[in-house]
Design a protein around this motif. Sequence first.
Motif, mmCIF file in Angstrom:
data_model
loop_
_atom_site.group_PDB
_atom_site.id
_atom_site.type_symbol
_atom_site.label_atom_id
_atom_site.label_comp_id
_atom_site.label_asym_id
_atom_site.label_seq_id
_atom_site.Cartn_x
_atom_site.Cartn_y
_atom_site.Cartn_z
ATOM 1 N N MET A 1 0.850 -1.174 0.000
ATOM 2 C CA MET A 1 0.000 0.000 0.000
ATOM 3 C C MET A 1 0.895 1.237 0.000
ATOM 4 O O MET A 1 1.831 1.330 0.783
ATOM 5 C CB MET A 1 -0.902 -0.005 1.239
ATOM 6 N N ARG A 2 0.569 2.153 -0.887
ATOM 7 C CA ARG A 2 1.286 3.423 -0.948
ATOM 8 C C ARG A 2 0.262 4.543 -0.868
ATOM 9 O O ARG A 2 -0.800 4.454 -1.479
ATOM 10 C CB ARG A 2 2.046 3.501 -2.264
ATOM 11 N N THR A 3 0.544 5.564 -0.095
ATOM 12 C CA THR A 3 -0.376 6.688 0.032
ATOM 13 C C THR A 3 0.289 7.959 -0.458
ATOM 14 O O THR A 3 1.501 8.140 -0.301
ATOM 15 C CB THR A 3 -0.840 6.879 1.488
ATOM 16 N N LEU A 12 -4.728 9.715 -1.731
ATOM 17 C CA LEU A 12 -4.807 8.659 -2.729
ATOM 18 C C LEU A 12 -4.094 7.438 -2.179
ATOM 19 O O LEU A 12 -2.936 7.520 -1.758
ATOM 20 C CB LEU A 12 -4.168 9.098 -4.042
ATOM 21 N N VAL A 13 -4.785 6.311 -2.174
ATOM 22 C CA VAL A 13 -4.222 5.054 -1.676
ATOM 23 C C VAL A 13 -4.018 4.142 -2.878
ATOM 24 O O VAL A 13 -4.975 3.793 -3.569
ATOM 25 C CB VAL A 13 -5.165 4.386 -0.653
ATOM 26 N N GLU A 14 -2.777 3.781 -3.148
ATOM 27 C CA GLU A 14 -2.450 2.897 -4.271
ATOM 28 C C GLU A 14 -2.288 1.477 -3.742
ATOM 29 O O GLU A 14 -1.564 1.243 -2.775
ATOM 30 C CB GLU A 14 -1.171 3.369 -4.935
ATOM 31 N N LEU A 15 -2.959 0.532 -4.415
ATOM 32 C CA LEU A 15 -2.932 -0.871 -3.997
ATOM 33 C C LEU A 15 -2.467 -1.747 -5.149
ATOM 34 O O LEU A 15 -2.267 -1.260 -6.272
ATOM 35 C CB LEU A 15 -4.327 -1.281 -3.511
ATOM 36 N N ASP A 16 -2.327 -3.056 -4.907
ATOM 37 C CA ASP A 16 -1.804 -3.965 -5.918
ATOM 38 C C ASP A 16 -2.771 -4.242 -7.062
ATOM 39 O O ASP A 16 -2.347 -4.525 -8.173
ATOM 40 C CB ASP A 16 -1.395 -5.290 -5.280
ATOM 41 N N GLY A 17 -4.074 -4.201 -6.789
ATOM 42 C CA GLY A 17 -5.023 -4.526 -7.843
ATOM 43 C C GLY A 17 -6.457 -4.331 -7.402
ATOM 44 O O GLY A 17 -6.741 -3.887 -6.285
ATOM 45 N N LEU A 18 -7.372 -4.686 -8.283
ATOM 46 C CA LEU A 18 -8.796 -4.471 -8.058
ATOM 47 C C LEU A 18 -9.315 -5.211 -6.833
ATOM 48 O O LEU A 18 -10.114 -4.663 -6.065
ATOM 49 C CB LEU A 18 -9.587 -4.873 -9.304
ATOM 50 N N ARG A 19 -8.885 -6.428 -6.625
ATOM 51 C CA ARG A 19 -9.346 -7.201 -5.470
ATOM 52 C C ARG A 19 -9.006 -6.484 -4.158
ATOM 53 O O ARG A 19 -9.829 -6.388 -3.252
ATOM 54 C CB ARG A 19 -8.742 -8.591 -5.481
ATOM 55 N N GLU A 20 -7.788 -5.968 -4.066
ATOM 56 C CA GLU A 20 -7.369 -5.251 -2.864
ATOM 57 C C GLU A 20 -8.152 -3.941 -2.710
ATOM 58 O O GLU A 20 -8.521 -3.558 -1.601
ATOM 59 C CB GLU A 20 -5.867 -4.962 -2.907
ATOM 60 N N GLN A 22 -11.235 -3.371 -3.808
ATOM 61 C CA GLN A 22 -12.595 -3.715 -3.377
ATOM 62 C C GLN A 22 -12.639 -4.075 -1.896
ATOM 63 O O GLN A 22 -13.571 -3.694 -1.187
ATOM 64 C CB GLN A 22 -13.136 -4.877 -4.222
ATOM 65 N N ALA A 23 -11.633 -4.789 -1.419
ATOM 66 C CA ALA A 23 -11.603 -5.194 -0.017
ATOM 67 C C ALA A 23 -11.436 -3.989 0.912
ATOM 68 O O ALA A 23 -12.147 -3.858 1.913
ATOM 69 C CB ALA A 23 -10.491 -6.208 0.216
ATOM 70 N N LEU A 24 -10.513 -3.095 0.576
ATOM 71 C CA LEU A 24 -10.308 -1.915 1.415
ATOM 72 C C LEU A 24 -11.483 -0.945 1.289
ATOM 73 O O LEU A 24 -11.916 -0.351 2.275
ATOM 74 C CB LEU A 24 -8.998 -1.224 1.053
ATOM 75 N N TYR A 25 -12.027 -0.818 0.087
ATOM 76 C CA TYR A 25 -13.206 0.037 -0.120
ATOM 77 C C TYR A 25 -14.372 -0.448 0.744
ATOM 78 O O TYR A 25 -15.038 0.344 1.401
ATOM 79 C CB TYR A 25 -13.604 0.028 -1.600
ATOM 80 N N GLY A 26 -14.590 -1.749 0.774
ATOM 81 C CA GLY A 26 -15.661 -2.305 1.598
ATOM 82 C C GLY A 26 -15.477 -1.977 3.064
ATOM 83 O O GLY A 26 -16.423 -1.581 3.751
ATOM 84 N N ALA A 27 -14.260 -2.094 3.543
ATOM 85 C CA ALA A 27 -13.984 -1.803 4.954
ATOM 86 C C ALA A 27 -14.140 -0.315 5.254
ATOM 87 O O ALA A 27 -14.714 0.061 6.281
ATOM 88 C CB ALA A 27 -12.576 -2.273 5.314
ATOM 89 N N LEU A 28 -13.649 0.538 4.358
ATOM 90 C CA LEU A 28 -13.706 1.976 4.613
ATOM 91 C C LEU A 28 -15.116 2.545 4.475
ATOM 92 O O LEU A 28 -15.448 3.526 5.129
ATOM 93 C CB LEU A 28 -12.743 2.721 3.686
ATOM 94 N N THR A 29 -15.936 1.953 3.625
ATOM 95 C CA THR A 29 -17.313 2.446 3.511
ATOM 96 C C THR A 29 -18.158 1.998 4.697
ATOM 97 O O THR A 29 -19.143 2.650 5.031
ATOM 98 C CB THR A 29 -17.976 2.014 2.195
ATOM 99 N N ARG A 44 -6.853 0.466 -9.343
ATOM 100 C CA ARG A 44 -5.748 0.182 -8.425
ATOM 101 C C ARG A 44 -5.616 1.206 -7.318
ATOM 102 O O ARG A 44 -4.622 1.188 -6.579
ATOM 103 C CB ARG A 44 -4.424 0.112 -9.198
ATOM 104 N N THR A 45 -6.577 2.120 -7.208
ATOM 105 C CA THR A 45 -6.474 3.176 -6.207
ATOM 106 C C THR A 45 -7.812 3.448 -5.525
ATOM 107 O O THR A 45 -8.871 3.101 -6.037
ATOM 108 C CB THR A 45 -5.996 4.502 -6.839
ATOM 109 N N LEU A 46 -7.710 4.082 -4.377
ATOM 110 C CA LEU A 46 -8.863 4.651 -3.677
ATOM 111 C C LEU A 46 -8.523 6.110 -3.417
ATOM 112 O O LEU A 46 -7.433 6.420 -2.936
ATOM 113 C CB LEU A 46 -9.084 3.972 -2.324
#
Length: 91
Positions: A1-3, A12-20, A22-29, A44-46
Amino acid sequence: MRTMRCADSGLLVELDGLREVQALYGALTRAAPEGVLDVVPAARTLLLHLEAGADIAEVERAVRETRPADSQPDDGGLLRVPVVYDGEDLA
């Protein structure tokens, strides 16, 4: 994870891919850190849009400590959009 900070109202949070994402988006929402107005997912980002005056360092720390959600994202179900194809130009 890079911010990366985005001006004074975003993170801006950069992640490895779509799965990551979606997982972080679910937790943050489900439980957004204090000061977060909106969470915008991409491939690849939030992007976290923050309230004016929010402590970006504190939001970043909270994001890094957030455990990503294990569940699959909801597909939203079927959406029907009524359409009428008519008009003078269709002849």
